[in-house]
Design an enzyme around this catalytic site. Structure first.
Site, PDB file in Angstrom:
ATOM      1  N   HIS A 119      84.926  82.030  69.238  1.00  0.00           N
ATOM      2  CA  HIS A 119      84.338  82.697  70.404  1.00  0.00           C
ATOM      3  C   HIS A 119      84.303  84.222  70.244  1.00  0.00           C
ATOM      4  CE1 HIS A 119      88.616  83.126  71.933  1.00  0.00           C
ATOM      5  NE2 HIS A 119      88.116  84.290  72.336  1.00  0.00           N
ATOM      6  N   ASP A 149      87.690  76.199  67.786  1.00  0.00           N
ATOM      7  CA  ASP A 149      87.548  77.635  68.085  1.00  0.00           C
ATOM      8  C   ASP A 149      88.036  78.494  66.920  1.00  0.00           C
ATOM      9  OD1 ASP A 149      86.800  79.840  69.560  1.00  0.00           O
ATOM     10  OD2 ASP A 149      88.725  80.003  70.604  1.00  0.00           O
ATOM     11  N   ASN A 225      93.156  90.116  71.889  1.00  0.00           N
ATOM     12  CA  ASN A 225      94.153  89.498  71.006  1.00  0.00           C
ATOM     13  C   ASN A 225      93.631  88.220  70.354  1.00  0.00           C
ATOM     14  OD1 ASN A 225      96.501  90.899  72.991  1.00  0.00           O
ATOM     15  ND2 ASN A 225      97.003  90.745  70.827  1.00  0.00           N
ATOM     16  N   SER A 226      92.537  87.672  70.889  1.00  0.00           N
ATOM     17  CA  SER A 226      92.008  86.414  70.365  1.00  0.00           C
ATOM     18  C   SER A 226      91.725  86.527  68.873  1.00  0.00           C
ATOM     19  CB  SER A 226      90.714  86.050  71.096  1.00  0.00           C
ATOM     20  OG  SER A 226      90.953  85.764  72.446  1.00  0.00           O
ATOM     21  N   THR A 288      73.684  61.132  71.662  1.00  0.00           N
ATOM     22  CA  THR A 288      73.896  62.043  72.783  1.00  0.00           C
ATOM     23  C   THR A 288      74.538  61.211  73.889  1.00  0.00           C
ATOM     24  OG1 THR A 288      71.674  61.642  73.663  1.00  0.00           O
ATOM     25  CG2 THR A 288      71.954  63.525  72.173  1.00  0.00           C
TER      26      THR A 288
END
Length: 378
Positions: A119, A149, A225-226, A288
Protein backbone atom coordinates in the site's frame (compact mmCIF):
# COMPACT_ATOMS: atom_id res chain seq x y z
CA UNK A 1 59.44 65.13 101.14
CA UNK A 2 56.66 67.32 99.92
CA UNK A 3 53.26 65.96 98.79
CA UNK A 4 53.89 66.97 95.18
CA UNK A 5 57.12 65.00 94.91
CA UNK A 6 55.43 61.97 96.43
CA UNK A 7 52.71 61.94 93.73
CA UNK A 8 55.25 62.21 90.91
CA UNK A 9 57.27 59.31 92.28
CA UNK A 10 54.11 57.16 92.63
CA UNK A 11 52.99 57.85 89.07
CA UNK A 12 56.44 56.96 87.69
CA UNK A 13 56.39 53.67 89.64
CA UNK A 14 53.01 52.70 88.15
CA UNK A 15 54.19 53.55 84.60
CA UNK A 16 57.36 51.49 85.02
CA UNK A 17 55.33 48.54 86.33
CA UNK A 18 53.02 48.64 83.26
CA UNK A 19 55.95 48.80 80.87
CA UNK A 20 57.59 45.85 82.58
CA UNK A 21 54.38 43.81 82.42
CA UNK A 22 53.91 44.65 78.73
CA UNK A 23 57.38 43.55 77.69
CA UNK A 24 57.12 40.47 79.90
CA UNK A 25 53.92 39.39 78.13
CA UNK A 26 55.56 39.85 74.73
CA UNK A 27 58.59 37.86 75.75
CA UNK A 28 56.48 35.03 77.15
CA UNK A 29 54.36 34.86 73.96
CA UNK A 30 57.45 34.68 71.78
CA UNK A 31 58.84 31.89 73.92
CA UNK A 32 55.62 29.83 73.66
CA UNK A 33 55.40 30.40 69.91
CA UNK A 34 59.01 29.30 69.49
CA UNK A 35 58.39 26.10 71.47
CA UNK A 36 55.22 25.34 69.50
CA UNK A 37 57.06 25.72 66.19
CA UNK A 38 59.72 23.32 67.37
CA UNK A 39 57.14 20.76 68.42
CA UNK A 40 55.25 21.05 65.08
CA UNK A 41 58.48 20.38 63.18
CA UNK A 42 58.71 17.00 64.95
CA UNK A 43 57.79 13.87 62.98
CA UNK A 44 55.52 12.71 65.81
CA UNK A 45 51.90 13.87 65.49
CA UNK A 46 50.45 15.82 68.36
CA UNK A 47 46.86 14.63 67.79
CA UNK A 48 45.33 11.51 66.32
CA UNK A 49 42.73 13.51 64.34
CA UNK A 50 43.54 15.18 61.05
CA UNK A 51 42.09 18.33 59.60
CA UNK A 52 39.69 17.35 56.79
CA UNK A 53 40.63 18.44 53.30
CA UNK A 54 38.34 19.23 50.35
CA UNK A 55 37.09 16.12 48.45
CA UNK A 56 38.38 15.59 44.91
CA UNK A 57 35.74 14.30 42.39
CA UNK A 58 37.04 12.00 39.70
CA UNK A 59 35.03 11.86 36.43
CA UNK A 60 35.19 9.10 33.81
CA UNK A 61 33.47 8.80 30.45
CA UNK A 62 31.56 5.52 30.26
CA UNK A 63 30.25 4.14 26.93
CA UNK A 64 26.76 3.00 27.89
CA UNK A 65 25.53 0.22 25.59
CA UNK A 66 22.36 -1.80 25.86
CA UNK A 67 20.83 -4.57 23.80
CA UNK A 68 18.42 -2.02 22.36
CA UNK A 69 21.06 0.47 21.25
CA UNK A 70 23.18 -2.31 19.79
CA UNK A 71 20.22 -3.68 17.82
CA UNK A 72 19.39 -0.21 16.51
CA UNK A 73 23.01 0.39 15.47
CA UNK A 74 22.94 -2.90 13.60
CA UNK A 75 19.67 -2.43 11.68
CA UNK A 76 19.17 1.33 11.36
CA UNK A 77 21.63 1.80 8.46
CA UNK A 78 19.51 -0.64 6.40
CA UNK A 79 16.25 1.25 6.97
CA UNK A 80 15.10 3.56 4.18
CA UNK A 81 12.34 6.05 3.46
CA UNK A 82 10.27 5.13 0.40
CA UNK A 83 8.81 8.01 -1.62
CA UNK A 84 6.46 7.55 -4.57
CA UNK A 85 4.51 9.73 -6.98
CA UNK A 86 0.90 8.98 -7.87
CA UNK A 87 -0.01 10.66 -11.17
CA UNK A 88 -2.90 13.09 -11.00
CA UNK A 89 -6.17 11.95 -12.56
CA UNK A 90 -8.13 13.79 -15.20
CA UNK A 91 -11.16 15.58 -13.79
CA UNK A 92 -13.87 17.82 -15.18
CA UNK A 93 -11.63 20.79 -14.37
CA UNK A 94 -8.51 19.26 -15.91
CA UNK A 95 -5.66 17.13 -14.65
CA UNK A 96 -5.32 16.99 -10.87
CA UNK A 97 -1.84 17.55 -9.43
CA UNK A 98 0.41 14.59 -8.73
CA UNK A 99 0.37 13.19 -5.20
CA UNK A 100 3.48 12.31 -3.23
CA UNK A 101 3.24 9.39 -0.82
CA UNK A 102 5.83 7.96 1.53
CA UNK A 103 6.51 5.08 3.86
CA UNK A 104 9.40 3.01 5.12
CA UNK A 105 11.37 0.01 3.90
CA UNK A 106 14.36 -2.14 4.75
CA UNK A 107 17.26 -3.36 2.62
CA UNK A 108 17.41 -7.18 2.50
CA UNK A 109 20.20 -7.77 -0.04
CA UNK A 110 23.47 -6.13 -1.05
CA UNK A 111 22.10 -5.96 -4.62
CA UNK A 112 19.62 -3.34 -3.42
CA UNK A 113 16.43 -5.34 -2.85
CA UNK A 114 14.12 -3.54 -0.46
CA UNK A 115 10.94 -4.87 1.12
CA UNK A 116 8.06 -2.53 2.00
CA UNK A 117 4.26 -2.58 2.13
CA UNK A 118 2.30 -2.81 -1.10
CA UNK A 119 0.00 0.00 0.00
CA UNK A 120 3.03 2.32 0.25
CA UNK A 121 3.78 2.03 -3.49
CA UNK A 122 0.30 1.18 -4.81
CA UNK A 123 -0.52 3.28 -7.87
CA UNK A 124 2.86 5.03 -7.99
CA UNK A 125 4.69 5.75 -11.24
CA UNK A 126 8.03 6.96 -9.89
CA UNK A 127 9.73 5.66 -6.76
CA UNK A 128 12.91 6.68 -5.00
CA UNK A 129 14.32 5.83 -1.60
CA UNK A 130 16.21 7.94 0.91
CA UNK A 131 19.05 6.00 2.51
CA UNK A 132 20.00 6.36 6.17
CA UNK A 133 22.84 8.74 5.20
CA UNK A 134 20.38 11.04 3.39
CA UNK A 135 21.33 9.95 -0.14
CA UNK A 136 18.42 9.63 -2.59
CA UNK A 137 18.47 6.79 -5.13
CA UNK A 138 15.94 5.67 -7.73
CA UNK A 139 14.09 2.39 -7.18
CA UNK A 140 11.90 0.16 -9.31
CA UNK A 141 9.01 -2.06 -8.26
CA UNK A 142 9.83 -5.72 -9.04
CA UNK A 143 6.48 -7.12 -7.95
CA UNK A 144 4.07 -7.29 -5.05
CA UNK A 145 1.70 -9.57 -3.23
CA UNK A 146 -1.48 -7.62 -2.67
CA UNK A 147 -2.99 -10.04 -0.17
CA UNK A 148 0.03 -9.98 2.14
CA UNK A 149 0.51 -6.20 1.60
CA UNK A 150 4.14 -6.74 0.60
CA UNK A 151 6.21 -5.30 -2.26
CA UNK A 152 9.83 -5.74 -3.29
CA UNK A 153 11.81 -2.86 -4.80
CA UNK A 154 15.22 -2.79 -6.48
CA UNK A 155 17.28 0.30 -5.67
CA UNK A 156 20.24 1.54 -7.67
CA UNK A 157 23.76 2.06 -6.33
CA UNK A 158 25.68 0.73 -3.36
CA UNK A 159 23.72 -0.12 -0.25
CA UNK A 160 24.98 1.10 3.16
CA UNK A 161 23.86 -2.04 5.02
CA UNK A 162 21.74 -5.18 4.79
CA UNK A 163 19.34 -6.39 7.48
CA UNK A 164 18.87 -10.08 8.23
CA UNK A 165 15.70 -12.03 9.00
CA UNK A 166 14.93 -13.66 12.32
CA UNK A 167 12.51 -16.50 13.03
CA UNK A 168 9.07 -15.01 13.74
CA UNK A 169 7.74 -18.42 14.82
CA UNK A 170 9.85 -18.14 17.97
CA UNK A 171 8.32 -14.87 19.16
CA UNK A 172 6.57 -14.82 22.53
CA UNK A 173 4.20 -12.27 24.09
CA UNK A 174 6.12 -9.90 26.33
CA UNK A 175 9.30 -10.04 24.25
CA UNK A 176 10.93 -6.65 23.64
CA UNK A 177 10.85 -5.41 20.04
CA UNK A 178 11.94 -2.24 18.24
CA UNK A 179 10.16 -0.45 15.40
CA UNK A 180 12.25 1.70 13.05
CA UNK A 181 10.82 3.88 10.31
CA UNK A 182 9.98 7.35 9.02
CA UNK A 183 6.75 8.56 10.61
CA UNK A 184 5.00 11.23 8.52
CA UNK A 185 7.78 10.77 5.97
CA UNK A 186 9.89 13.42 7.72
CA UNK A 187 11.41 11.96 10.88
CA UNK A 188 13.81 9.52 9.26
CA UNK A 189 14.94 6.43 11.22
CA UNK A 190 12.75 7.08 14.23
CA UNK A 191 13.10 4.38 16.90
CA UNK A 192 10.28 3.22 19.18
CA UNK A 193 10.35 0.34 21.66
CA UNK A 194 7.60 -1.96 22.90
CA UNK A 195 6.73 -5.59 23.38
CA UNK A 196 5.06 -8.38 21.47
CA UNK A 197 1.45 -8.08 22.64
CA UNK A 198 0.24 -11.20 20.84
CA UNK A 199 0.89 -13.39 17.81
CA UNK A 200 -1.45 -15.06 15.32
CA UNK A 201 -3.84 -12.11 15.07
CA UNK A 202 -6.40 -11.99 12.22
CA UNK A 203 -7.72 -8.69 10.83
CA UNK A 204 -10.46 -8.28 8.24
CA UNK A 205 -9.32 -5.99 5.42
CA UNK A 206 -12.84 -5.28 4.23
CA UNK A 207 -11.79 -6.46 0.75
CA UNK A 208 -13.08 -10.00 0.92
CA UNK A 209 -10.18 -11.51 2.81
CA UNK A 210 -8.42 -11.25 6.14
CA UNK A 211 -4.77 -10.76 6.93
CA UNK A 212 -3.76 -13.74 9.04
CA UNK A 213 -1.02 -14.62 11.52
CA UNK A 214 -0.18 -10.98 12.25
CA UNK A 215 2.09 -9.86 15.10
CA UNK A 216 0.50 -7.39 17.52
CA UNK A 217 2.81 -4.90 19.23
CA UNK A 218 2.51 -1.80 21.38
CA UNK A 219 5.66 -0.24 19.91
CA UNK A 220 4.52 3.12 18.53
CA UNK A 221 3.68 2.87 14.82
CA UNK A 222 2.50 5.98 13.00
CA UNK A 223 1.66 6.96 9.44
CA UNK A 224 4.88 6.61 7.49
CA UNK A 225 6.13 3.68 9.58
CA UNK A 226 4.43 1.27 7.17
CA UNK A 227 6.97 -1.02 5.55
CA UNK A 228 9.61 -0.49 8.20
CA UNK A 229 11.09 -3.38 10.19
CA UNK A 230 10.06 -4.71 13.57
CA UNK A 231 13.31 -5.90 15.15
CA UNK A 232 14.24 -8.19 18.04
CA UNK A 233 17.09 -7.57 20.48
CA UNK A 234 19.47 -9.54 18.26
CA UNK A 235 19.02 -6.93 15.56
CA UNK A 236 17.02 -9.30 13.32
CA UNK A 237 13.86 -8.51 11.34
CA UNK A 238 10.93 -10.34 12.95
CA UNK A 239 8.19 -8.44 11.13
CA UNK A 240 7.29 -5.69 8.68
CA UNK A 241 5.05 -3.04 10.23
CA UNK A 242 1.86 -2.73 8.22
CA UNK A 243 -1.02 -1.05 10.06
CA UNK A 244 -2.43 0.39 13.25
CA UNK A 245 -5.92 0.17 14.73
CA UNK A 246 -7.27 3.30 16.40
CA UNK A 247 -10.77 2.08 17.20
CA UNK A 248 -13.48 -0.42 16.33
CA UNK A 249 -16.10 -0.05 13.64
CA UNK A 250 -19.13 1.94 14.74
CA UNK A 251 -17.57 3.13 17.98
CA UNK A 252 -16.02 6.37 19.16
CA UNK A 253 -13.60 4.55 21.45
CA UNK A 254 -9.99 5.39 20.59
CA UNK A 255 -7.36 2.74 21.20
CA UNK A 256 -3.61 3.26 21.52
CA UNK A 257 -0.76 0.80 21.18
CA UNK A 258 -2.46 -1.48 18.65
CA UNK A 259 0.11 -1.96 15.92
CA UNK A 260 0.42 -4.96 13.62
CA UNK A 261 3.27 -6.44 11.61
CA UNK A 262 3.61 -9.17 8.98
CA UNK A 263 5.71 -12.05 10.38
CA UNK A 264 9.27 -12.25 9.04
CA UNK A 265 8.84 -15.87 7.93
CA UNK A 266 5.99 -14.78 5.64
CA UNK A 267 7.99 -11.79 4.42
CA UNK A 268 11.04 -13.92 3.64
CA UNK A 269 8.99 -16.54 1.75
CA UNK A 270 7.23 -13.98 -0.44
CA UNK A 271 10.23 -11.70 -1.03
CA UNK A 272 12.54 -14.57 -1.99
CA UNK A 273 10.04 -15.81 -4.59
CA UNK A 274 9.58 -12.33 -6.02
CA UNK A 275 13.35 -11.85 -6.28
CA UNK A 276 14.03 -15.23 -7.89
CA UNK A 277 10.86 -15.70 -10.01
CA UNK A 278 9.68 -12.15 -10.45
CA UNK A 279 6.37 -12.96 -8.77
CA UNK A 280 4.89 -14.75 -5.77
CA UNK A 281 2.87 -17.83 -6.72
CA UNK A 282 -0.55 -18.20 -5.14
CA UNK A 283 -3.11 -20.88 -5.98
CA UNK A 284 -5.50 -19.90 -8.77
CA UNK A 285 -9.06 -21.17 -9.32
CA UNK A 286 -10.43 -18.87 -12.02
CA UNK A 287 -13.78 -17.61 -10.76
CA UNK A 288 -15.45 -14.37 -9.80
CA UNK A 289 -17.44 -14.61 -6.63
CA UNK A 290 -19.58 -12.90 -4.05
CA UNK A 291 -19.17 -13.56 -0.35
CA UNK A 292 -22.16 -14.91 1.57
CA UNK A 293 -22.92 -14.00 5.16
CA UNK A 294 -26.01 -14.61 7.34
CA UNK A 295 -27.66 -11.35 6.23
CA UNK A 296 -27.31 -12.17 2.52
CA UNK A 297 -28.33 -15.76 3.15
CA UNK A 298 -31.59 -14.68 4.79
CA UNK A 299 -32.36 -12.13 2.12
CA UNK A 300 -31.96 -14.59 -0.75
CA UNK A 301 -33.00 -17.69 1.17
CA UNK A 302 -29.71 -19.46 0.54
CA UNK A 303 -29.01 -22.89 2.06
CA UNK A 304 -25.81 -21.78 3.86
CA UNK A 305 -24.82 -18.76 5.97
CA UNK A 306 -21.18 -18.62 4.87
CA UNK A 307 -19.60 -19.33 1.51
CA UNK A 308 -18.62 -17.93 -1.91
CA UNK A 309 -21.31 -17.61 -4.58
CA UNK A 310 -19.79 -18.22 -8.04
CA UNK A 311 -20.87 -15.40 -10.37
CA UNK A 312 -18.72 -16.48 -13.36
CA UNK A 313 -16.18 -19.11 -14.37
CA UNK A 314 -13.24 -18.32 -16.64
CA UNK A 315 -13.19 -20.70 -19.63
CA UNK A 316 -10.33 -23.19 -19.47
CA UNK A 317 -9.53 -22.28 -15.87
CA UNK A 318 -8.94 -24.86 -13.09
CA UNK A 319 -12.50 -24.25 -11.90
CA UNK A 320 -13.88 -24.86 -15.40
CA UNK A 321 -11.87 -28.05 -15.83
CA UNK A 322 -12.91 -29.22 -12.38
CA UNK A 323 -16.64 -28.83 -13.08
CA UNK A 324 -17.48 -25.70 -11.07
CA UNK A 325 -20.41 -23.76 -12.59
CA UNK A 326 -21.97 -20.34 -12.28
CA UNK A 327 -24.46 -20.37 -9.38
CA UNK A 328 -22.52 -22.87 -7.28
CA UNK A 329 -21.79 -21.97 -3.66
CA UNK A 330 -18.30 -22.98 -2.47
CA UNK A 331 -18.38 -23.86 1.22
CA UNK A 332 -15.12 -25.75 1.72
CA UNK A 333 -11.68 -26.03 0.06
CA UNK A 334 -9.61 -29.01 1.11
CA UNK A 335 -10.02 -29.37 4.86
CA UNK A 336 -10.85 -25.69 5.39
CA UNK A 337 -14.45 -24.66 5.79
CA UNK A 338 -15.50 -21.12 4.83
CA UNK A 339 -16.99 -19.46 7.89
CA UNK A 340 -17.01 -16.27 9.93
CA UNK A 341 -13.29 -16.56 10.70
CA UNK A 342 -12.12 -17.78 7.29
CA UNK A 343 -13.03 -16.24 3.93
CA UNK A 344 -12.97 -17.92 0.53
CA UNK A 345 -9.59 -16.35 -0.33
CA UNK A 346 -8.02 -17.38 2.95
CA UNK A 347 -9.20 -20.95 2.43
CA UNK A 348 -7.85 -20.90 -1.13
CA UNK A 349 -4.49 -19.31 -0.23
CA UNK A 350 -3.89 -21.94 2.43
CA UNK A 351 -3.45 -24.43 -0.46
CA UNK A 352 -0.45 -24.78 -2.77
CA UNK A 353 -0.39 -24.13 -6.53
CA UNK A 354 -0.61 -27.43 -8.45
CA UNK A 355 -2.32 -29.29 -5.60
CA UNK A 356 -5.43 -31.32 -6.35
CA UNK A 357 -7.97 -30.48 -3.66
CA UNK A 358 -11.54 -31.45 -2.90
CA UNK A 359 -13.90 -28.48 -3.16
CA UNK A 360 -17.30 -28.86 -1.52
CA UNK A 361 -20.14 -26.93 -3.17
CA UNK A 362 -23.89 -26.44 -2.89
CA UNK A 363 -25.70 -26.76 -6.24
CA UNK A 364 -29.46 -26.48 -6.27
CA UNK A 365 -29.46 -27.12 -2.53
CA UNK A 366 -27.53 -30.36 -2.89
CA UNK A 367 -23.95 -30.94 -1.74
CA UNK A 368 -21.31 -32.01 -4.26
CA UNK A 369 -17.60 -32.66 -3.92
CA UNK A 370 -15.34 -31.86 -6.89
CA UNK A 371 -11.65 -32.61 -7.29
CA UNK A 372 -9.90 -29.57 -8.75
CA UNK A 373 -6.20 -29.11 -9.60
CA UNK A 374 -5.28 -25.55 -8.66
CA UNK A 375 -3.38 -23.32 -11.05
CA UNK A 376 -0.79 -20.64 -10.34
CA UNK A 377 -1.54 -16.93 -10.16
CA UNK A 378 1.08 -14.27 -10.83
Amino acid sequence: MSLRKGLVIGILAVVLSCISAFFGAIGGGLFVLNQTSKNNSSTEPILDTQIPTASILNFSQTDIQTSITQAVEKVSPAVVTVVGTIPGQMTFFGKAPDETVSGSGVIISKEGHIVTNYHVVEGTSDIYVILSNGEQVKANLINADIYADLAVLKAEGQMPAVAIFGDSDRLNPGETVIAIGSPLGEFRNTVTVGVISATGRVLDTGKGYAMEDLIQTDAAINQGNSGGPLVNLNGEIVGINTLIVRGGMGTTTVAEGLGFAIPSNTVRLISEQIITRGYFARPYLGITWQGINPTIARRYQLPVEWGAYVTSVEPGSPADRGGIKRGDIIVQIGDLEINQQRSYLNALFAQQPGDTVTIKIYRQRKIFELNVTLGTSR
